[in-house]
Design a protein around this motif. Structure first.
Motif, PDB file in Angstrom:
ATOM      1  N   GLN A 136       8.120   4.281   1.867  1.00 32.86           N
ATOM      2  CA  GLN A 136       7.666   5.249   2.858  1.00 32.86           C
ATOM      3  C   GLN A 136       7.347   6.551   2.156  1.00 32.86           C
ATOM      4  O   GLN A 136       8.244   7.217   1.611  1.00 32.86           O
ATOM      5  N   ALA A 137       6.068   6.877   2.160  1.00 30.13           N
ATOM      6  CA  ALA A 137       5.617   8.134   1.577  1.00 30.13           C
ATOM      7  C   ALA A 137       5.754   9.247   2.611  1.00 30.13           C
ATOM      8  O   ALA A 137       5.785   8.987   3.816  1.00 30.13           O
ATOM      9  N   PRO A 138       5.821  10.500   2.167  1.00 33.89           N
ATOM     10  CA  PRO A 138       5.953  11.610   3.105  1.00 33.89           C
ATOM     11  C   PRO A 138       4.848  11.609   4.147  1.00 33.89           C
ATOM     12  O   PRO A 138       3.663  11.509   3.807  1.00 33.89           O
ATOM     13  N   GLY A 139       5.226  11.669   5.405  1.00 33.49           N
ATOM     14  CA  GLY A 139       4.261  11.729   6.490  1.00 33.49           C
ATOM     15  C   GLY A 139       3.584  10.418   6.823  1.00 33.49           C
ATOM     16  O   GLY A 139       2.654  10.396   7.643  1.00 33.49           O
ATOM     17  N   LYS A 140       4.033   9.333   6.207  1.00 31.66           N
ATOM     18  CA  LYS A 140       3.403   8.035   6.449  1.00 31.66           C
ATOM     19  C   LYS A 140       4.425   7.031   6.977  1.00 31.66           C
ATOM     20  O   LYS A 140       5.640   7.233   6.855  1.00 31.66           O
ATOM     21  N   GLN A 141       3.915   5.957   7.521  1.00 29.14           N
ATOM     22  CA  GLN A 141       4.788   4.896   8.003  1.00 29.14           C
ATOM     23  C   GLN A 141       5.300   4.064   6.843  1.00 29.14           C
ATOM     24  O   GLN A 141       4.687   3.993   5.770  1.00 29.14           O
ATOM     25  N   ARG A 142       6.444   3.432   7.079  1.00 28.02           N
ATOM     26  CA  ARG A 142       6.997   2.534   6.077  1.00 28.02           C
ATOM     27  C   ARG A 142       6.075   1.331   5.935  1.00 28.02           C
ATOM     28  O   ARG A 142       5.594   0.771   6.923  1.00 28.02           O
ATOM     29  N   GLU A 143       5.821   0.923   4.691  1.00 29.47           N
ATOM     30  CA  GLU A 143       4.944  -0.201   4.446  1.00 29.47           C
ATOM     31  C   GLU A 143       5.619  -1.231   3.548  1.00 29.47           C
ATOM     32  O   GLU A 143       6.416  -0.892   2.662  1.00 29.47           O
ATOM     33  N   LEU A 144       5.261  -2.480   3.780  1.00 29.21           N
ATOM     34  CA  LEU A 144       5.784  -3.575   2.967  1.00 29.21           C
ATOM     35  C   LEU A 144       5.079  -3.594   1.621  1.00 29.21           C
ATOM     36  O   LEU A 144       3.843  -3.562   1.565  1.00 29.21           O
TER      37      LEU A 144
END
Length: 120
Positions: free
Chosen positions: A38-46
């Motif tokens: 999970q990058a700042p300001g972004k959704q968690r991604e696989l």
């Protein structure tokens, strides 16, 4: 059930890191284990998944640079990250889907996250 992630840090562009996720149970108790970020300001991604049968899958953005693997004796899942880019900066989380015997279902468990920062 506990998943303990470690190995994050500050690295320069092009560098490498190896993240570890130690499970408190035999990893064969999990149907699959994965790394998310999970990058700042972004959704968690696989990012990457390995199944109990050893099948590996990767997000397109990391194919060829990231490698997921296991050490069954240590109940540990690794994520080798090479050729790091600034856009790889994120908190990386490990996830395990624990098999619930006799149900065909899985319970998800998460590690606490480890921060990877890539400097340009």
């Amino acid at each position: 059930v506990q998943l303990q992630a470690s190995g994050g840090g500050l690295v320069q562009v092009g560098g490498s890191l190896r993240l570890s996720c130690a499970a408190s149970r035999n990893i064969f108790s999990f149907n699959s284990m994965s790394w998310y970020r999970q990058a700042p300001g972004k959704q968690r991604e696989l990012v990457a998944t390995i199944t109990v049968g050893g099948i590996k899958n990767y997000a397109d953005s990391v194919k060829g640079r990231f490698t997921i693997s296991t050490d069954n004796a240590k109940n540990t899942v690794y994520l080798q990250i090479n050729s790091l880019k600034p856009e790889d900066t994120a908190v990386y989380y490990c996830n395990g889907n624990l098999i619930v015997p006799g149900t065909g279902k899985y319970d998800p468990y998460w590690g606490q996250g480890t921060l990877v920062t890539v400097s340009s």
